[in-house]
Design a protein around this motif. Structure first.
Motif, PDB file in Angstrom:
ATOM      1  N   ALA A  46      -8.416   3.689   7.986  1.00 15.31           N
ATOM      2  CA  ALA A  46      -7.027   4.145   8.017  1.00 15.31           C
ATOM      3  C   ALA A  46      -6.538   4.323   6.590  1.00 15.31           C
ATOM      4  N   ILE A  47      -5.821   5.410   6.341  1.00 17.79           N
ATOM      5  CA  ILE A  47      -5.240   5.654   5.016  1.00 17.79           C
ATOM      6  C   ILE A  47      -3.729   5.508   5.147  1.00 17.79           C
ATOM      7  N   LEU A  48      -3.182   4.527   4.439  1.00 19.46           N
ATOM      8  CA  LEU A  48      -1.749   4.237   4.495  1.00 19.46           C
ATOM      9  C   LEU A  48      -1.061   4.767   3.253  1.00 19.46           C
ATOM     10  N   SER A  49       0.154   5.248   3.429  1.00 18.12           N
ATOM     11  CA  SER A  49       1.003   5.642   2.304  1.00 18.12           C
ATOM     12  C   SER A  49       2.235   4.745   2.346  1.00 18.12           C
ATOM     13  N   LEU A  50       2.335   3.837   1.374  1.00 21.63           N
ATOM     14  CA  LEU A  50       3.382   2.812   1.364  1.00 21.63           C
ATOM     15  C   LEU A  50       4.279   3.011   0.149  1.00 21.63           C
ATOM     16  N   SER A  51       5.585   3.085   0.383  1.00 20.55           N
ATOM     17  CA  SER A  51       6.525   3.342  -0.712  1.00 20.55           C
ATOM     18  C   SER A  51       7.521   2.193  -0.864  1.00 20.55           C
ATOM     19  N   VAL A  52       7.767   1.825  -2.115  1.00 19.95           N
ATOM     20  CA  VAL A  52       8.777   0.821  -2.454  1.00 19.95           C
ATOM     21  C   VAL A  52       9.882   1.518  -3.240  1.00 19.95           C
ATOM     22  N   MET A  53      11.130   1.376  -2.777  1.00 19.84           N
ATOM     23  CA  MET A  53      12.274   1.946  -3.501  1.00 19.84           C
ATOM     24  C   MET A  53      13.217   0.816  -3.900  1.00 19.84           C
ATOM     25  N   LEU A  87      -7.195   1.115  -3.570  1.00 18.18           N
ATOM     26  CA  LEU A  87      -5.765   1.112  -3.903  1.00 18.18           C
ATOM     27  C   LEU A  87      -5.514   2.143  -4.996  1.00 18.18           C
ATOM     28  N   GLN A  88      -4.603   3.062  -4.750  1.00 18.45           N
ATOM     29  CA  GLN A  88      -4.342   4.123  -5.730  1.00 18.45           C
ATOM     30  C   GLN A  88      -2.865   4.487  -5.732  1.00 18.45           C
ATOM     31  N   THR A  89      -2.272   4.492  -6.928  1.00 17.95           N
ATOM     32  CA  THR A  89      -0.876   4.916  -7.051  1.00 17.95           C
ATOM     33  C   THR A  89      -0.780   6.412  -6.794  1.00 17.95           C
ATOM     34  N   ALA A  90       0.056   6.801  -5.833  1.00 19.29           N
ATOM     35  CA  ALA A  90       0.167   8.207  -5.450  1.00 19.29           C
ATOM     36  C   ALA A  90       1.346   8.901  -6.119  1.00 19.29           C
ATOM     37  N   GLY A  91       2.262   8.135  -6.723  1.00 18.89           N
ATOM     38  CA  GLY A  91       3.384   8.774  -7.402  1.00 18.89           C
ATOM     39  C   GLY A  91       4.497   7.788  -7.715  1.00 18.89           C
ATOM     40  N   ILE A  92       5.198   8.050  -8.808  1.00 18.77           N
ATOM     41  CA  ILE A  92       6.366   7.253  -9.197  1.00 18.77           C
ATOM     42  C   ILE A  92       7.502   8.222  -9.508  1.00 18.77           C
ATOM     43  N   GLN A  93       8.662   7.975  -8.913  1.00 18.74           N
ATOM     44  CA  GLN A  93       9.829   8.829  -9.131  1.00 18.74           C
ATOM     45  C   GLN A  93      11.008   7.985  -9.605  1.00 18.74           C
ATOM     46  N   ILE A  94      11.742   8.514 -10.593  1.00 18.23           N
ATOM     47  CA  ILE A  94      12.968   7.885 -11.086  1.00 18.23           C
ATOM     48  C   ILE A  94      14.077   8.919 -10.962  1.00 18.23           C
ATOM     49  N   ASN A  95      15.066   8.619 -10.122  1.00 16.44           N
ATOM     50  CA  ASN A  95      16.132   9.577  -9.845  1.00 16.44           C
ATOM     51  C   ASN A  95      17.509   8.928  -9.980  1.00 16.44           C
ATOM     52  N   PRO A  96      18.435   9.598 -10.628  1.00 20.58           N
ATOM     53  CA  PRO A  96      19.809   9.098 -10.658  1.00 20.58           C
ATOM     54  C   PRO A  96      20.492   9.358  -9.317  1.00 20.58           C
ATOM     55  N   SER A 122      -1.222   4.485  -2.162  1.00 21.86           N
ATOM     56  CA  SER A 122      -2.156   4.926  -1.117  1.00 21.86           C
ATOM     57  C   SER A 122      -3.191   3.815  -0.908  1.00 21.86           C
ATOM     58  N   VAL A 123      -3.350   3.405   0.344  1.00 18.12           N
ATOM     59  CA  VAL A 123      -4.241   2.283   0.669  1.00 18.12           C
ATOM     60  C   VAL A 123      -5.253   2.729   1.710  1.00 18.12           C
ATOM     61  N   ARG A 124      -6.526   2.539   1.404  1.00 21.06           N
ATOM     62  CA  ARG A 124      -7.580   2.807   2.379  1.00 21.06           C
ATOM     63  C   ARG A 124      -7.987   1.493   3.039  1.00 21.06           C
ATOM     64  N   VAL A 125      -7.787   1.406   4.338  1.00 25.79           N
ATOM     65  CA  VAL A 125      -8.119   0.202   5.097  1.00 25.79           C
ATOM     66  C   VAL A 125      -9.421   0.473   5.845  1.00 25.79           C
ATOM     67  N   ARG A 126     -10.482  -0.182   5.441  1.00 32.45           N
ATOM     68  CA  ARG A 126     -11.803   0.093   6.019  1.00 32.45           C
ATOM     69  C   ARG A 126     -12.066  -0.720   7.284  1.00 32.45           C
ATOM     70  N   ASN A 127     -11.225  -1.698   7.548  1.00 32.78           N
ATOM     71  CA  ASN A 127     -11.272  -2.432   8.814  1.00 32.78           C
ATOM     72  C   ASN A 127     -10.036  -2.024   9.607  1.00 32.78           C
ATOM     73  N   VAL A 128     -10.212  -1.048  10.508  1.00 26.92           N
ATOM     74  CA  VAL A 128      -9.065  -0.474  11.218  1.00 26.92           C
ATOM     75  C   VAL A 128      -8.303  -1.533  11.994  1.00 26.92           C
ATOM     76  N   ASP A 129      -9.001  -2.573  12.472  1.00 32.70           N
ATOM     77  CA  ASP A 129      -8.340  -3.610  13.266  1.00 32.70           C
ATOM     78  C   ASP A 129      -7.294  -4.382  12.451  1.00 32.70           C
ATOM     79  N   LYS A 130      -7.387  -4.326  11.130  1.00 35.94           N
ATOM     80  CA  LYS A 130      -6.438  -5.058  10.285  1.00 35.94           C
ATOM     81  C   LYS A 130      -5.266  -4.192   9.833  1.00 35.94           C
TER      82      LYS A 130
END
Length: 236
Positions: A46-53, A87-96, A122-130
């Motif tokens: 599973a490939i997850l895209s997780l964002s923190v704002m 684990l790979q950073t997919a992007g960083i945005q700074i917006n007013p 971007s997170v690649r999860v190689r154990n889909v059950d997790k």
């Protein structure tokens, strides 16, 4: 032979071999058919895209708060067994962010109220059950925007090969049917081309696991790999 007929005879002697050669190079009758094949397999990744704002009065404060939250998310990913390479950073945005107020003359006045910093991992999860467990940890530690899931396969070669064989068999069956209907016979295969069609990602919006209390229920389903082939046969 008279002297004035000699050039005509020579021209004919040259032309007839040329015409014979052109006839010999005409392509034989042929038929072109297409075929399709499909093979399915359960996803193993599973490939997850997780964002923190994070938001603050200054860009520096917003970035610092975001860095702390994302560092906690990355640490949780590693503790859950996700390797560094996945684990790979997919992007960083700074917006007013501005508030707009209407003025008496019909114009608007913009007031800067905060800065928003968004970091996407971007997170690649190689154990889909997790996958559900990892999503739950990520949300608990600060993932609060965007997001998505795509189920895929690390090495789908065997499944694609199965689909390709089915596609060729489908094309050959079509060619035989057409040839029999036309009263001709199939000859050798002249050319085969194929096209792989990868399965479409299966997205999940971040709001589907917002404020989760336990492991998120995730259904991986099956991935379908499709191959289309075009086969050219000689006719006899």
């Amino acid at each position: 032979m008279t002297r004035h007929l000699l050039p005509i005879a020579l021209a004919a002697a040259v032309a007839f071999p040329a015409l014979a050669s052109a006839a010999d190079t005409q392509p034989p009758p042929r038929i072109i058919v297409s075929g399709g094949g499909e093979a399915t397999v359960a996803p193993d990744m599973a490939i997850l895209s997780l964002s923190v704002m994070r938001e603050a009065k200054s860009a520096r404060e917003a970035l610092d708060a975001n860095n702390d939250a994302m560092a906690a998310v990355i640490a949780a990913m590693k503790s859950a067994g996700v390797a560094e390479r996945d684990l790979q950073t997919a992007g960083i945005q700074i917006n007013p962010r501005y508030n707009y107020t209407n003025k008496a003359d019909g114009s608007q006045e913009a007031q800067l109220v905060a800065y928003q910093v968004t970091n996407t991992l971007s997170v690649r999860v190689r154990n889909v059950d997790k996958t559900g467990e990892i999503l739950d940890k990520a949300v608990s530690l600060g993932v609060n925007q965007g997001g998505g899931i795509a189920f895929t396969n690390d090495d789908p070669k065997a499944t694609i090969t199965e689909a390709r064989k089915k596609a060729v068999a489908d094309a050959m069956a079509k060619a035989k049917t057409l040839a029999e209907a036309a009263g001709v016979s199939l000859g050798k295969v002249i050319e085969i081309t194929d096209q792989n069609i990868a399965p479409a990602p299966m997205p999940m919006a971040a709001k589907s696991f917002d404020a989760a209390r336990s492991a998120v229920p995730v259904q991986a389903g099956e991935n379908s790999y499709n191959v289309q082939v075009t086969v050219t046969f000689e006719l006899k």
